[in-house]
Write a protein that holds these residues in place. Structure first.
Motif, PDB file in Angstrom:
ATOM      1  N   TYR A   1      37.926 -11.781  93.554  1.00 33.11           N
ATOM      2  CA  TYR A   1      37.975 -10.893  94.706  1.00 33.11           C
ATOM      3  C   TYR A   1      36.765 -11.197  95.578  1.00 33.11           C
TER       4      TYR A   1
ATOM      5  N   ASP B   1      38.926  -8.654 103.540  1.00 35.02           N
ATOM      6  CA  ASP B   1      38.747  -8.942 102.113  1.00 35.02           C
ATOM      7  C   ASP B   1      39.889  -9.817 101.611  1.00 35.02           C
TER       8      ASP B   1
ATOM      9  N   VAL C   1      27.831  -9.188  99.728  1.00 35.07           N
ATOM     10  CA  VAL C   1      29.020  -9.038  98.900  1.00 35.07           C
ATOM     11  C   VAL C   1      28.702  -8.244  97.648  1.00 35.07           C
TER      12      VAL C   1
ATOM     13  N   VAL D   1      29.161  -1.821  98.584  1.00 35.82           N
ATOM     14  CA  VAL D   1      30.190  -1.168  99.383  1.00 35.82           C
ATOM     15  C   VAL D   1      29.611   0.099  99.990  1.00 35.82           C
TER      16      VAL D   1
ATOM     17  N   LYS E   1      34.742 -10.067  99.111  1.00 31.63           N
ATOM     18  CA  LYS E   1      34.568  -9.143 100.219  1.00 31.63           C
ATOM     19  C   LYS E   1      34.078  -9.911 101.439  1.00 31.63           C
TER      20      LYS E   1
ATOM     21  N   SER F   1      32.400  -8.543 103.979  1.00 26.85           N
ATOM     22  CA  SER F   1      31.165  -7.994 104.529  1.00 26.85           C
ATOM     23  C   SER F   1      29.945  -8.723 103.994  1.00 26.85           C
TER      24      SER F   1
ATOM     25  N   THR G   1      39.641  -1.822  99.600  1.00 33.32           N
ATOM     26  CA  THR G   1      39.539  -3.042 100.398  1.00 33.32           C
ATOM     27  C   THR G   1      38.926  -2.752 101.760  1.00 33.32           C
TER      28      THR G   1
END
Length: 500
Positions: free
Chosen positions: A341, A324, A348, A351, A343, A345, A320
């Motif tokens: 889920y 999030d 999306v 990561v 995100k 940031s 996470t």
């Protein structure tokens, strides 16, 4: 069989099962003597009366009224005059007027000896008197209304003694209070009373040595309600029920739950939960199936995927980031499914790892890559080593970095089975490298990955291209960037990893 003889005064006689009508019918035990009022009718000498409510039931039957002693009517005085089902119409009276009664006593019948019982004849309950029918309907409606006890709601601000008149009452206590219960025998069987504690605890205290739920007192904690029932000798409650107002049912503020191996979000008092801390979570706790929770994370942590107990949408672990969020539903028995889920940031789904500026080390390892990752990018910026063997890339899983099974070829004609060659060797230690290598999952069932790399040098004009593939022995969770021979060390530049 005897014939039917007609008596102008006493009506039909002999074996007839339908008797001449009676002016009135009794509603209670009477003295069989003299003129009197029966069921609202002033009975005079010569009137036929159906007597059906005598304390000594053998006295029941049809009588002819008189100023002195009454006598049985001629059509209801002998054994052969009466059989089960014999019917008598009643012409007047508040209760019985307009109805037909029948004898319900089983044969054989001996008048004056057998106890006789009468009831309204089934199928011929015809009210010939409309007023009587209306009266009977009103009586029935009144009886029905009397059986309905209205709910009475009131707010109490102190101690109170519950009375018989509080049957079916609901009292909300907004201050600390003791509710004394009147004696069970006085309150009676099926007396009920609801208590709500709204602000302070409320103590229920039965009368004397009487008990509630087998104990001397019962405390209703603040925020709870209970319904008390009296059995006539003791009291019982239906248990404590948490109060939920209409507003609180829809207003669900965020509450904090600390991250832990088991972060019990089901026990949270709201559907909206903020997960604090950075401890790895493997379970959300046990709660009834269908329970819904919306989570927001205030820190970076790992959610451990489990195909039964913690089902994540990517099918693998999730790391996470602050902000999030996810939505999850309980499947019961400690099992949860994350249905979405999100995100926080930008971009999306992509990561970023943590950028590394290696110095005096021969390898840089990026671990903890989630099992759901389908593409991994390793990027280098102005990276250089202390030697001439360049840089390479290796893959690994839970068993560590693997050094075999590689297939690759470079634009300068090199190949390897122990690693992916990103640059090949150089003639000087001054090589400075830029570019990236992209790993793509080919077959998740067999952990097969393909790689394509493009690396350039800035110290001299030059570029390298490489392509290759490898199947890891288990699910990939790490990559290693290394110097070509694994001995020379990095002395400048940066490297990072991205996955999606």
């Amino acid at each position: 069989m005897t014939s039917i003889a007609i008596d102008r005064v006493d009506g039909l006689s002999s074996a007839a099962a339908i008797k001449g009508p009676c002016r009135a019918a009794t509603t209670a035990n009477i003295a069989l003597y003299g003129q009197q009022t029966i069921d609202g009718v002033a009975v005079v000498a010569g009137n036929r009366v159906l007597v059906k409510n005598q304390t000594t039931a053998s006295e029941n039957g049809i009588y002819v009224a008189d100023t002195g002693q009454w006598r049985r009517s001629k059509d209801f005085s002998r054994t052969n005059d009466v059989v089960k089902g014999t019917q008598i119409a009643i012409t007047d009276g508040t209760v019985a007027g307009g109805f037909i009664y029948s004898l319900t006593t089983n044969d054989p019948i001996s008048v004056g000896v057998t106890s006789l019982t009468f009831g309204i004849a089934a199928g011929v309950q015809t009210a010939v008197n409309a007023a009587n029918a209306a009266a009977a309907s009103a009586i029935a409606a009144a009886a029905s209304a009397a059986s309905v006890i209205p709910l009475v709601y009131a707010t109490k601000t102190g101690s109170y003694t519950a009375l018989p008149a509080d049957r079916n009452a609901w009292h909300r206590y907004t201050a600390s209070a003791t509710v004394a219960l009147t004696a069970a025998a006085t309150l009676g069987i099926s007396w009920t009373y609801k208590v709500t504690a709204d602000g302070f605890d409320v103590t229920i205290d039965p009368n004397g040595v009487e008990q509630i739920n087998g104990t001397t007192t019962l405390v209703v904690p603040n925020g709870y309600s209970t319904t008390i029932v009296c059995t006539g000798t003791a009291f019982y409650s239906d248990g404590l029920i948490s109060n939920t107002s209409i507003t609180s049912a829809f207003v669900q503020p965020f509450v904090n739950v600390a991250s832990a191996a088991t972060a019990d979000i089901g026990a949270a008092a709201s559907q909206n939960v903020t997960i604090t801390g950075t401890t790895t979570i493997t379970s959300f706790g046990t709660v009834a199936a269908g329970t819904f929770r919306r989570l927001v994370f205030s820190g970076a942590l790992t959610l451990t995927h489990n195909a039964t107990s913690l089902i994540l949408p990517q099918g693998g672990d999730v790391i996470t980031a602050i902000g999030d969020s996810l939505q999850a539903v309980s499947l019961g028995s400690g099992n949860w499914k994350v249905t979405s889920y999100q995100k926080v940031s930008a971009g999306v789904g992509l990561v970023s790892g943590t950028v590394v500026s290696p110095s005096a080390v021969a390898t840089v390892d990026f671990t903890g890559i989630p099992s759901w990752a389908k593409r991994i990018t390793v990027s280098v910026f102005s990276l250089s080593t202390t030697g001439t063997t360049g840089i390479s890339l290796q893959l690994g899983d839970g068993g560590g970095v693997e050094t075999s099974g590689y297939l690759c070829g470079t634009s300068n004609g090199q190949s390897s089975t122990t690693e992916f060659i990103l640059t090949g060797g150089s003639s000087a230690a001054a090589g400075v490298y830029h570019g990236s290598a992209v790993l793509s999952l080919v077959d998740a069932a067999t952990n097969k990955w393909a790689v394509a790399a493009s690396i350039g040098r800035s110290d001299v004009a030059g570029s390298f291209a490489m392509g290759g593939s490898k199947a890891t022995s288990a699910v990939l969770d790490r990559v290693r960037l290394k110097s070509g021979n694994g001995v020379e060390t990095f002395d400048a530049g940066s490297v990072n990893i991205f996955y999606e």
